[in-house]
Design an enzyme around this catalytic site. Structure first.
Site, PDB file in Angstrom:
ATOM      1  N   ASP A 150      46.222  96.074  66.930  1.00 20.97           N
ATOM      2  CA  ASP A 150      45.824  95.495  65.645  1.00 20.97           C
ATOM      3  C   ASP A 150      46.916  94.521  65.213  1.00 20.97           C
ATOM      4  O   ASP A 150      48.101  94.866  65.219  1.00 20.97           O
ATOM      5  CB  ASP A 150      45.646  96.603  64.605  1.00 20.97           C
ATOM      6  CG  ASP A 150      45.366  96.045  63.221  1.00 20.97           C
ATOM      7  OD1 ASP A 150      46.298  96.001  62.404  1.00 20.97           O
ATOM      8  OD2 ASP A 150      44.214  95.650  62.949  1.00 20.97           O
ATOM      9  N   ASP A 191      41.147  90.582  64.346  1.00 20.80           N
ATOM     10  CA  ASP A 191      42.544  91.013  64.430  1.00 20.80           C
ATOM     11  C   ASP A 191      42.734  92.304  65.223  1.00 20.80           C
ATOM     12  O   ASP A 191      43.783  92.937  65.129  1.00 20.80           O
ATOM     13  CB  ASP A 191      43.141  91.174  63.033  1.00 20.80           C
ATOM     14  CG  ASP A 191      42.415  92.221  62.198  1.00 20.80           C
ATOM     15  OD1 ASP A 191      41.358  92.708  62.636  1.00 20.80           O
ATOM     16  OD2 ASP A 191      42.918  92.541  61.101  1.00 20.80           O
ATOM     17  N   GLU A 192      41.733  92.696  66.035  1.00 25.53           N
ATOM     18  CA  GLU A 192      41.920  93.917  66.810  1.00 25.53           C
ATOM     19  C   GLU A 192      41.085  93.901  68.073  1.00 25.53           C
ATOM     20  O   GLU A 192      40.044  93.247  68.145  1.00 25.53           O
ATOM     21  CB  GLU A 192      41.564  95.147  65.967  1.00 25.53           C
ATOM     22  CG  GLU A 192      40.112  95.211  65.556  1.00 25.53           C
ATOM     23  CD  GLU A 192      39.779  96.453  64.752  1.00 25.53           C
ATOM     24  OE1 GLU A 192      40.651  96.929  64.002  1.00 25.53           O
ATOM     25  OE2 GLU A 192      38.643  96.946  64.874  1.00 25.53           O
TER      26      GLU A 192
END
Length: 432
Positions: A20, A115-116
């Site tokens: 993340d 974002d992950e």
């Protein structure tokens, strides 16, 4: 999925790596603007003091500022706060660079959001020492090859569920390991809110079933979990908690597409809000054609602020059926009919949010047409549909709004091209 050999089994059974990016949007802004590094910063989705932050840098956290904090309140909490306007196209470009960097070290198994992502470990990568070294190489590679402000946290665990849980336990720059041979002891201290997929409503349902902590969740049977969730998702979470994986949820074709926009103060008039709604519907039409879909229902959603003593709605949500279409002009006509229905309730200054959508999607040609009426698209030959396709080609080649339907004066650059939790905009979203 490959299984580690007995020689490689060290008891931890680390099969998944989850990564993340910490405070991603804020970190990108600090990377792009060196003078902002080390300073409290938030990113807002629109030029409005009443919208909420979509990202907050770690330097802003000591002031009590978090994602979702209203911009006006954040300024009071931190007078020196930097407020950045969201730049979705920049965030998508940095996301692609980060995914490419991760892929240099281990194949990206699935991108969960901008974002992950998760990566499956195989062979000797499942040995703890090797998994930790791999995680550290990924973190260092992102900082070296993408940007020094782009810190990340990584979780290593036997299941994707536990790897994602571990990832959120230590931020920023964290590396957390949940080992199979230490379960459930290593997670018994975690509140239920820690786990992905267990929100406030589900915690209420679990409490009604007598489950209020991790120990209670661990002791449930798989069938009981499925009953509490009233779906197979409960069994998936139960298996994940026990370090077991399930088959991935099958990807479903989209049932709808939508775009929305928080209105800046200067846009909160009926005329300007209508221009925003129409521009959002133009994007919907362009996406339908790009995806080869048609829609049979158009929706309009408006937020109009608190309702006082005068008449008016807090929110308005309206829909209307249309003959299956991907023609922008047909969609705009339906939107205009909805707008006329709600227009008598408008009061300047109260409009704060506009959202539009197209629903009941099917592939082009999948709808059964009336024998005597081929619908607004006329089997793909309608003049207005041909015009819509021509506008797509011009804007794709020469840039967004090279040719527009109606005036676009004063509309935001990134209108409708926001980054949703589970959807990363395509490059085309920024010219449509």
């Amino acid at each position: 999925m490959d299984q580690a050999s007995p020689q490689q089994d060290d008891g931890a059974n680390l099969r998944w790596l989850f990564i993340d990016l910490n405070a991603f949007f804020a970190s990108v802004e600090q990377q792009m603007n060196p003078e902002w590094r080390g300073k409290p910063l938030i990113v807002r989705p629109a030029e409005s003091e009443y919208t909420g932050a979509i990202a907050a840098s770690y330097e802003s956290r000591p002031y009590g500022i978090r994602t979702g904090t209203r911009v006006s309140e954040a300024r009071q909490m931190c007078p020196d706060l930097i407020v950045a306007e969201a730049r979705p196209d920049v965030y998508v470009e940095v996301h692609k660079k980060i995914m490419a960097e991760i892929d240099r070290h281990v194949p990206v198994w699935k991108v969960g959001s901008i974002d992950e992502c998760s990566c499956e470990l195989i062979g000797s990568e499942r040995q703890e020492a090797n998994a930790v070294a791999l995680a550290r190489r990924i973190q260092a590679g992102i900082i070296k090859n993408v940007g020094e402000c782009l810190r990340s946290s990584i979780g290593l665990a036997p299941s994707r569920f536990l790897a994602k849980t571990a990832c959120g336990m230590k931020k920023p720059d964290g590396l957390t390991i949940l080992r199979a041979n230490e379960l459930p002891g290593s997670i018994l201290h975690l509140p239920l809110s820690t786990y992905p997929g267990i929100g406030s409503r589900m915690r209420e349902r679990l409490a009604a079933a007598g489950v209020t902590d991790t120990a209670g969740l661990w002791d449930m049977g798989a069938k009981q979990a499925r009953a509490v969730w009233n779906s197979i998702e409960g069994e998936r979470i139960w298996r994940g908690l026990h370090g077991l994986d399930s088959e991935p949820t099958p990807e479903k074709p989209p049932a709808s597409i939508s775009h929305s926009h928080v209105l800046a103060a200067q846009m909160r008039t009926p005329e300007k809000a209508r221009a925003v709604a129409r521009r959002l519907m133009v994007k919907c039409g362009a996406r339908l054609r790009r995806m080869g879909l048609t829609g049979a229902v158009v929706s309009l959603h408006l937020d109009m602020g608190p309702k006082g003593a005068r008449r008016g709605w807090d929110t308005a949500g309206l829909t209307c059926a249309v003959a299956p279409t991907q023609d922008t002009f047909a969609l705009l006509a339906a939107l205009d009919s909805l707008w006329r229905r709600v227009e008598p309730e408008f009061e300047a200054g109260r409009l704060s949010y506009v959202g539009v959508g197209v629903h009941k999607l099917k592939p082009s040609g999948a709808f059964e047409t009336d024998l005597f009426d081929s619908g607004p698209d006329q089997g793909g030959t309608a003049r207005s549909l041909k015009l819509s396709q021509a506008l797509d080609a011009l804007n794709r080649r020469y840039g967004k709004d090279t040719v527009s339907i109606g005036p676009n004066a004063g509309l935001p650059d990134y209108i409708g091209a926001k980054i949703a939790f589970t959807r990363i905009p395509d490059a085309e979203d920024f010219w449509e």
